[in-house]
Design a protein around this motif. Structure first.
Motif, PDB file in Angstrom:
ATOM      1  N   ASP A1062      36.439  40.967  17.826  1.00 30.77           N
ATOM      2  CA  ASP A1062      36.028  39.576  17.990  1.00 30.77           C
ATOM      3  C   ASP A1062      34.514  39.485  18.005  1.00 30.77           C
ATOM      4  OD1 ASP A1062      37.771  36.983  18.969  1.00 30.77           O
ATOM      5  OD2 ASP A1062      35.641  36.858  19.508  1.00 30.77           O
ATOM      6  N   ILE A1063      33.982  38.318  17.576  1.00 24.92           N
ATOM      7  CA  ILE A1063      32.526  38.130  17.610  1.00 24.92           C
ATOM      8  C   ILE A1063      32.023  38.058  19.043  1.00 24.92           C
ATOM      9  CG2 ILE A1063      32.433  36.977  15.368  1.00 24.92           C
ATOM     10  CD1 ILE A1063      32.393  34.313  16.753  1.00 24.92           C
ATOM     11  N   GLN A1065      32.324  39.846  22.315  1.00 25.60           N
ATOM     12  CA  GLN A1065      32.814  41.129  22.800  1.00 25.60           C
ATOM     13  C   GLN A1065      33.525  41.019  24.150  1.00 25.60           C
ATOM     14  OE1 GLN A1065      32.845  43.757  20.973  1.00 25.60           O
ATOM     15  NE2 GLN A1065      31.710  42.771  19.309  1.00 25.60           N
ATOM     16  N   THR A1148      36.309  36.758  13.719  1.00 27.85           N
ATOM     17  CA  THR A1148      36.241  38.183  13.421  1.00 27.85           C
ATOM     18  C   THR A1148      34.789  38.635  13.301  1.00 27.85           C
ATOM     19  OG1 THR A1148      38.322  37.977  12.220  1.00 27.85           O
ATOM     20  CG2 THR A1148      37.033  39.981  11.847  1.00 27.85           C
ATOM     21  N   ALA A1149      34.496  39.809  13.817  1.00 30.51           N
ATOM     22  CA  ALA A1149      33.131  40.354  13.773  1.00 30.51           C
ATOM     23  C   ALA A1149      32.875  40.962  12.401  1.00 30.51           C
ATOM     24  CB  ALA A1149      32.952  41.400  14.873  1.00 30.51           C
ATOM     25  N   TYR A1209      26.615  33.344  15.328  1.00 25.13           N
ATOM     26  CA  TYR A1209      26.787  34.801  15.166  1.00 25.13           C
ATOM     27  C   TYR A1209      26.152  35.280  13.856  1.00 25.13           C
ATOM     28  CZ  TYR A1209      29.371  39.034  13.794  1.00 25.13           C
ATOM     29  OH  TYR A1209      29.714  40.284  13.340  1.00 25.13           O
ATOM     30  N   HIS A1213      22.811  37.883  13.458  1.00 26.02           N
ATOM     31  CA  HIS A1213      22.931  39.158  12.755  1.00 26.02           C
ATOM     32  C   HIS A1213      22.057  39.194  11.499  1.00 26.02           C
ATOM     33  CE1 HIS A1213      26.287  39.871  15.459  1.00 26.02           C
ATOM     34  NE2 HIS A1213      26.326  41.140  15.015  1.00 26.02           N
TER      35      HIS A1213
END
Length: 1309
Positions: A1062-1063, A1065, A1148-1149, A1209, A1213
């Motif tokens: 998961d984005i 944590q 989702t990460a 997110y 990143h």
């Protein structure tokens, strides 16, 4: 009565009418009416000016002596109207008399009182209701009555009063609501043109008239349409046109049903087709004439078709083509039809590839079929349509024809089946022109001229589609085309300037004409002779092409003495008898003349000689009587390069085969092709002799003499080539082979020539050996030397690169390769075992045979033909493919790949890999070029089955193959991961994907295939991205033909979320399964590409419903919430499942990169489609259902908040990525523009949700929550980017200052 009549006549002779008026005032109403009828009945039987004058004067005096202000006068005036109107409708009066009466009544109408006008209007309405207005003459008075009535202030109506305007509306409503006699419909429509009508009244009237269409006789439709078009000047233009088109559309459908099922209803008399078509043509002329006068009508007509292509029908297509003759509408009409055709083909393609759409919308409206029907209907005198058909046909072919390749090169391969929408549209244009050429004689000259003009002028673009059209025209009507032979002759003059492919296609198409037209043939020969001496190489190649085609098509059935071959015979001496079956002597003389011209080609460039050598085989195959001449020509050519001394090595002279020009080395003589042609002709002669062909003894002895001499030379070359070493050919391992120097080029040419000679000799000696051990040993000796040179070339050309298994272009024929594969693989004949062991024990020879087979199949796949004999014969090439399929399949199944470890160590493809590659290319080629023979191809290799059962049908045959490949893939996947052969597994998946297209999606085998694919994806966890991508592609391609893949997509998204985390944590991914359902989810991009496919289908369905929304609005309004449209229900369910899948992905990460950017783009598109759906629901608010409500709730409460979290997110990143890789700053910033686009799409979605909430009185915004992503905050990515730039600029300035300080110190010292 007679005394009264005499009195009136005597008073009418005077100059003053005062006494006549006084006399008439003294008469009673009954006397006045009786005298009125008497006068007009007399005038009906006697044409007398005096009588006509009397009754006109009588009527005028009656009005003058009846003052409207008095009660009696008003009463008498109304009485006159009440009797004049039925009299005019009776038809007893002459037309001039009735017109005079109506004209006088119209002048006096304004003097009538309101109640009188109301009674008079009621009289008209009652007469129309009972059908007493068949003549329609008195209806000219009705508009004047209604106009006067509307000017009245108040009129009694029932127990109250109405204004004159309202009273008029009530009358019109009553009139249009009543039943009309079909005989008076045209008169009423004409009458209403002069009646002032409101838009609502006009719409009511037009709909009433259009409902009467079906009750009228067909011949009454054109005049009624004409009156409707005149009436459209008041408004309702779209309604008028739509009604006319709808009527003829229904008539066409009923005609089509009658033709399909016959006239089942005997009580209903069907309309004759020719009568209907003539009426349609007349109506089209009326509409086009109206559009010429009223451009607003034309704009409305085109506008209605731009919004919805589904309203098209053969009648409307014909109408559009007729309107295209108006210059201002020409471009618009053709663009509209082009868009409709392309959209129709795209929709058909989309439906064919989706079981979900097929079940939802089973029918498809084909615009192409409508266009073909229009061409067929135009035979009924539609001259105003035919010109538009020709223009449209060429417009489609020009627009959608094949385009030139890179750098302006024309990439014209062999024609394949039209698959893409553009190819189908181009093919449709050709069909329209071909049908038009067959049906319409006046169009033939124009069509032929334009086709030939394009063949001549479009030299920079491919013209294969025009060549196909010209060929079809020649085949369909050769004798008609001879009438325009002068145009074909003019085209011949440009042959030497045209591309070679165009010349070949044109001459091949015109062959049937040459056999029946001597003048055309003579003109062609003259042009080809001139081209033979052209300064341009393409011109000379065109001449060779033309001459070879003539040799192949003018078959010689008789024979001449070979001594006459050198005679020069002019074309004027050749007389072909068209009415006889053949003329043997003339044909042979003609062919010998051509051969004498072709001999000059043997002294020209290598390309010209190459074409000549390649064409001789087909010539001899069709014209066996020319064998002696061709053999003599080739023998004399071979002797130039053959060393006759048997002790000298090498046996061929390579030096004369090359030439130099300006420090460049070129090939002058393609000696290998010459040898190959000689070998093929010898084999062909032996084959024909074995078939017991009837030849004369002298000719047979002569042919045997040439054959024995040629065989002796080939045997000598074989013996000495085996003895020759590399040094004999001036070649050495250490020699230079680079293409950058003349020495390297020369060595390369020598090496290729020597390798080609070895290949030709291998095939020659293989056939000659007849399975003898000594013969095959010679073949292996030849191959050993061939392989030695091949390895040297690979070593020299492969420096710095990994070696490849691909061989240079082989000269072996496809038929020989097919036989060779059978021999080295599975020939179990006992008598041949010892000889075959010589071939099978040499692993390199087996590999070489498989490599050449793959090369030939690839050439056939790309160009549709192969080198060598029978390479252009489709039947024989298919037979060769079928035989190779059987051999390759047997070899792959029966011989395991474990014995080929040596191949892996050398980084070469294993034999199993080559077998699979060959099978894949065979299946792909057959599917593209022999689609109707695919089952026959697959059935040929079923003997490798372990069971004795034979497949029951095509599905079983295909599934038998599929099981074999499934078993092979299962063995690969069940081994250890380090033993997994990725390339072989990819080939297996590709083959399964091709074969699965042959299965019927509704069959049990297809269901088993899907279950197997799902099981493989669930059980496989290899980290091989290429195999993963192929397997997932296969899974989705199967699923989409069985059901919608959206549920499968959801499961894959859940597994991706589970595996990648998961984005956030802090949260842990909770999966309902103990293990992931799919282990094969490494390729995220493929999963995301399937989201696009689902969105495409949903977008297409919404657009389709929007186009149908206005026409179906009334029908949909009656639906209740429990009877939701199945299309709308399916759209909402698809989107709901897709939103759930996207909800998994946005949590989702994912690593920053392509996957993240692609997901953001698809989220933006998803919200755009949601916005479109909300707009559609707002337009049809009564269709608002629970499904829509739940979808809005799902998007607001689940997806949108997670989208904003994912945006944050992704930005964080990407900022870290910018810091670690500053060189990618500009690219990353450019790709991140998708984020503001996504936020804008979300806001637009919410904007229209607010509108829908107001209309539906349901608070849909309660689930939408604002996010901080909309607030002002510092963009970290941009900040980091400019910070790094300023930091780099400061650092560079510091370095420059430090470099300048030592210099200043030195100067001070």
């Amino acid at each position: 009565m007679e005394a009264q009549m005499d009195k009136i006549v005597s008073l009418s002779d005077g100059d003053s009418t005062v006494e006549l008026q006084k006399y008439l005032s003294s008469l009673t109403d009954d006397q006045v009416i009786n005298l009125f009828y008497l006068l007009y009945h007399i005038s009906a039987f006697y044409v007398n000016y005096q009588i006509n004058f009397v009754h006109d004067l009588y009527l005028k005096c009656l009005f003058n002596c009846s003052p409207p202000t008095s009660t009696e006068g008003a009463k008498r005036r109304l009485l006159l109207y009440q009797h004049c109107i039925p009299l005019c409708e009776s038809g007893d009066l002459q037309t001039e008399v009735a017109s005079d009466i109506i004209g006088l009544l119209m002048l006096e109408t304004h003097t009538l009182s309101g109640p009188s006008l109301a009674q008079l209007a009621t009289l008209f309405v009652d007469a129309i209701k009972v059908g007493k207005m068949g003549n329609g003459k008195s209806l000219e008075l009705f508009p004047t009555v209604l106009t006067a009535l509307a000017a009245c202030e108040a009129l009694s109506y029932g127990k109250g009063e109405l204004s004159g305007e309202e009273y008029k509306k009530q009358l019109i409503n009553s009139l249009c609501s009543s039943r009309w006699d079909p005989q008076c419909v045209i008169h009423l429509t004409t009458m209403f043109r002069d009646v002032p009508l409101s838009p609502e009244e006009l719409q009511f009237l037009v709909e009433k008239v259009q409902r009467m269409f079906i009750k009228l006789d067909l011949q009454e439709i054109p005049p009624l349409v004409y009156q409707l078009l005149l009436l459209s000047a008041k408004g309702c233009k779209k309604l008028v046109l739509d009604g006319i088109i709808s009527y003829f559309k229904e008539q066409d459908l009923s005609q089509e049903e009658e033709q399909k099922h016959g006239d089942l209803d005997l009580e209903v008399q069907s309309i004759p087709q020719d009568q209907l078509r003539h009426v349609e043509g007349t109506v089209i002329l009326h509409i086009v004439f109206a559009i010429r006068l009223d451009h607003e009508l034309g704009r409305e007509f085109l506008k209605s078709f731009k919004t919805s292509h589904g309203d098209l029908c053969p009648f409307s297509v014909a109408l559009l083509l007729s309107v295209a003759r108006i210059q201002r509408y020409e471009e618009q009409v053709f663009d509209l039809l082009k868009g409709a055709i392309i959209k129709s083909y795209k929709d058909e393609l989309l439906q064919q590839g989706s079981k979900f759409l097929q079940d939802l919308i089973p029918g498809h409206c084909s615009v192409a079929q409508m266009l073909i029907d229009t061409v067929k209907n135009s035979v009924f005198g539609w001259d105003h349509v035919t010109q538009g058909l020709v223009q449209l046909g060429f417009y489609l072919m020009d627009t959608f024809g094949p385009k030139p390749g890179p750098f302006g090169k024309t990439a014209e391969g062999s024609a394949t089946v039209a698959r893409t929408p553009t190819q189908q549209a181009c093919k449709l244009g050709g069909q329209v022109l071909l049908q038009g050429f067959k049906i319409h004689e006046p169009l033939r000259g124009e069509i032929l001229e334009q086709v030939l003009n394009r063949l001549v002028t479009k030299t920079a673009s491919p013209v294969s589609h025009y060549l196909d059209l010209f060929s079809d025209i020649v085949v369909s009507a050769p004798m008609i085309l001879l009438e325009s032979s002068s145009k074909v002759t003019e085209t011949f003059d440009y042959l030497s300037y045209l591309p070679l492919a165009t010349v070949q296609g044109l001459l091949k198409a015109v062959q049937p004409l040459l056999k029946v037209s001597m003048s055309l043939k003579d003109a062609l020969i003259l042009v080809l002779r001139k081209a033979m001496f052209s300064s341009q190489l393409d011109g000379r190649k065109s001449a060779v092409t033309g001459f070879l085609l003539l040799l192949k098509n003018f078959k010689v059935l008789g024979s001449l003495a070979s001594s006459q071959c050198s005679q020069s015979i002019s074309s004027s001496q050749i007389q072909v008898d068209v009415h006889s079956r053949y003329n043997s002597a003339a044909n042979e003389a003609f062919c010998l003349e051509i051969l004498s011209s072709l001999r000059r080609c043997l002294s020209q460039q290598a390309d010209v000689r190459l074409m000549l050598y390649e064409g001789f085989y087909d010539v001899l195959r069709r014209n066996s009587q020319l064998a002696s001449s061709i053999m003599q020509t080739l023998l004399s050519q071979l002797k130039r390069y053959y060393e006759p001394e048997q002790d000298l090595l090498p046996p061929i002279k390579l030096e004369p085969c090359i030439t130099a020009h300006r420090d460049q080395i070129y090939l002058q003589e393609p000696l290998v092709l010459c040898l190959c042609t000689i070998h093929c002709l010898l084999w062909l002669q032996n084959t024909q002799r074995s078939c017991n062909l009837d030849n004369s003894d002298d000719e047979e002895e002569e042919n045997e003499g040439y054959q024995s001499e040629l065989q002796t030379i080939l045997d000598s070359i074989t013996r000495r080539m085996i003895k020759s070493e590399l040094e004999d050919f001036e070649l050495d391992k250490s020699a230079e082979f680079s293409m950058g120097s003349t020495v390297g080029v020369k060595n390369n040419i020598y090496a290729v020539l020597v390798m080609g000679v070895y290949e030709v000799l291998m095939e020659y000696n293989f056939i000659k050996a007849n399975y003898s051990k000594s013969g095959f040993e010679e073949v292996m000796e030849l191959f050993t030397r061939y392989h030695k040179i091949s390895e040297i070339l690979k070593e020299k050309s492969g420096k710095g690169r990994a070696p490849s298994h691909k061989t240079p272009r082989s000269l072996l024929s496809l038929g020989f390769i097919s036989t060779l594969l059978e021999v080295v693989s599975r020939d179990n004949t006992q008598s041949r075992e010892e000889a075959l062991s010589v071939l099978r024990t040499n692993g390199e020879f087996v590999r070489y045979s498989l490599c050449v087979a793959v090369q030939k199949i690839q050439q056939l796949e790309e160009t549709g033909q192969t080198d060598g004999p029978d390479g252009m014969n489709t039947d024989k090439t298919f037979r060769f493919l079928r035989d190779m399929t059987s051999v390759l399949m047997w070899r792959y199944i029966k011989i395991p790949s474990v014995v080929e470890d040596a191949g892996k160590k050398e980084k070469r493809s294993s034999l199993s890999h080559l077998c699979l590659e060959g099978l894949l290319r065979i299946f792909t080629t057959c599917q593209q070029r022999y689609s109707d023979k695919m089952a026959q191809l697959l059935f040929s290799a079923t003997e490798i089955s372990d069971k004795d059962e034979e497949p029951e049908d095509d599905n079983a045959t295909t599934f038998f193959y599929i099981r074999q490949f499934q078993r092979a893939l299962f063995i690969q996947l069940n081994g250890r991961e380090e033993e997994f052969n990725s390339k072989e597994a990819q080939l297996l998946v590709s083959i399964l994907s091709v074969l699965s297209r042959q299965l019927n999606p509704s069959s049990q085998q297809f269901v088993q295939m899907i279950k197997w694919a799902v099981q493989i994806c669930q059980d496989t966890s290899f980290e091989d991205s290429a195999f993963t991508k192929g397997m997932l592609s296969l899974l989705f391609s199967l699923h989409v033909l069985f059901r919608s893949p959206v549920s499968l997509l959801l499961e894959l998204c859940q597994d991706i979320h589970s595996q990648l985390g998961d984005i956030d944590q802090v949260h842990r991914v909770v999966n309902s399964c103990t293990k992931d359902r799919f282990g094969i989810v490494q390729t995220r991009l493929l999963v995301l590409s399937q989201v696009d496919r689902v969105l495409d289908e949903v977008d297409w369905l919404i657009a389709r419903k929007k186009n149908q929304g206005t026409s179906d609005k009334s029908g949909e309004a009656t639906q209740t919430t429990g009877q939701q449209d199945p299309v709308e229900k399916a759209v909402t369910l698809q989107l709901g499942t897709l939103l759930t899948a996207l909800n998994e992905l946005v949590q989702t990460a994912l690593l920053p990169g392509t996957c993240t950017i692609t997901l953001l783009r698809q989220l933006s598109r998803t919200y755009t489609i949601l916005t479109t759906l909300v707009k559609y629901v707002s337009m049809l608010i009564w269709c608002f259902s629970l499904y829509i409500y739940m979808q809005v709730k799902l998007s607001g409460s689940h997806l949108t908040p997670q989208c904003y979290s994912f945006i944050t997110y992704a930005q964080v990143h990407f900022s870290f990525l910018l810091q670690s890789t500053p060189e990618l700053c500009s690219k990353l910033l450019r790709e991140m523009k998708v984020i503001p686009n996504l936020i804008f799409s979300i806001e637009q979605y919410e904007k229209y949700l607010i509108t829908l909430s107001k209309k539906s009185k349901v608070n849909l915004m309660q689930y939408m929550k604002l996010s901080t992503s909309r607030d002002f905050r510092i963009n970290i990515c941009v900040f980091v980017y400019f910070f790094l730039r300023s930091f780099q600029t400061t650092a560079s300035q510091d370095e420059e200052e430090e470099a300048q300080e030592p210099k200043q110190k030195k100067r001070k010292q």
